[in-house]
Design a protein around this motif. Sequence first.
Motif: not given
Length: 283
Positions: A29-34, A82-92, A198-204
């Motif tokens: 989560a911190a990676a996305l906000t930073e 399993d974590f895709d940083f770019e994908d999570a950042f895009g969602r965010f 976005c980083a941890n529970t995007p499927d919910r």
Amino acid sequence: MSHWTLDDIPWDAFDPSRVDPELTRIIKAAALTERNSGHYSKYLCNVFRDDPEFCAKAETWAEEEVRHGDALGRWAELADPDFDFEDAFGRFVNGYVIPTEVEASIRGSRSGEMVARCIVETGTSSFYSALRDAVDEPVLKEICRRIAGDEFRHYKLFYSTLKRYLDRENISRRRRFLVAVSRMQESEDDELAFAYHCANTPDRPYDRAASSRAYAARAFRHYRSGHIDRGSAMVLKAAGLAPHGRLGRLFAGALWRYLRFRLRRLDGEIPTANDTGARSAAA
């Protein structure tokens, strides 16, 4: 300002056996906000559009914030393949938009804007200092050490700019304190909760309250009284109040009691080893 790059991080020293899976959740989560913080430079340069010296420094600040996000994101991908940083950042960024097209500070003055920025840097410097002192994994510890140092320097940048604008605007200590308290309350707004989702529970479906509790339970437990003492002094300084002495002790004590109260309320938010098959993060 900072001069380090991602190449300065000892990535080869990464030790997966020392990764705390619950702490990894807040790092994601911190990676996305930073990384997204870099967008605030556009907002700041709109507010300070006739101050090219500050705008140049704000652009450098933004570059460093993006670097923080990239470093944390890369570490998170090592910790959780399993974590895709770019994908999570895009969602965010698709779901959380920073309003940058403004002509004046939402704090009512440029001095108020700098007070708010000081509060943000107080929070981040305290957070990464707490993580630096708490984590076992050597690469993350080094990343947090470097980021904490950057955030303290960012505080100094905004505080020196605050002093310069106080000579022109001369807002009251009461107003500065109200801005500081208001910005502290905003630390639990939608940004971190949505980043956690976005980083941890995007499927919910996104549940702001649940995501906020999940993030806070994992983040707050790493603070110690020394981190709170230093952070409270930085807040009071930005507000124009004496950071030490009786007032400083009262304010730091109140913040520490509030943190412990929140942690008690959040008890049970972090699953145990029996629930997840992973090492308990609350141990």
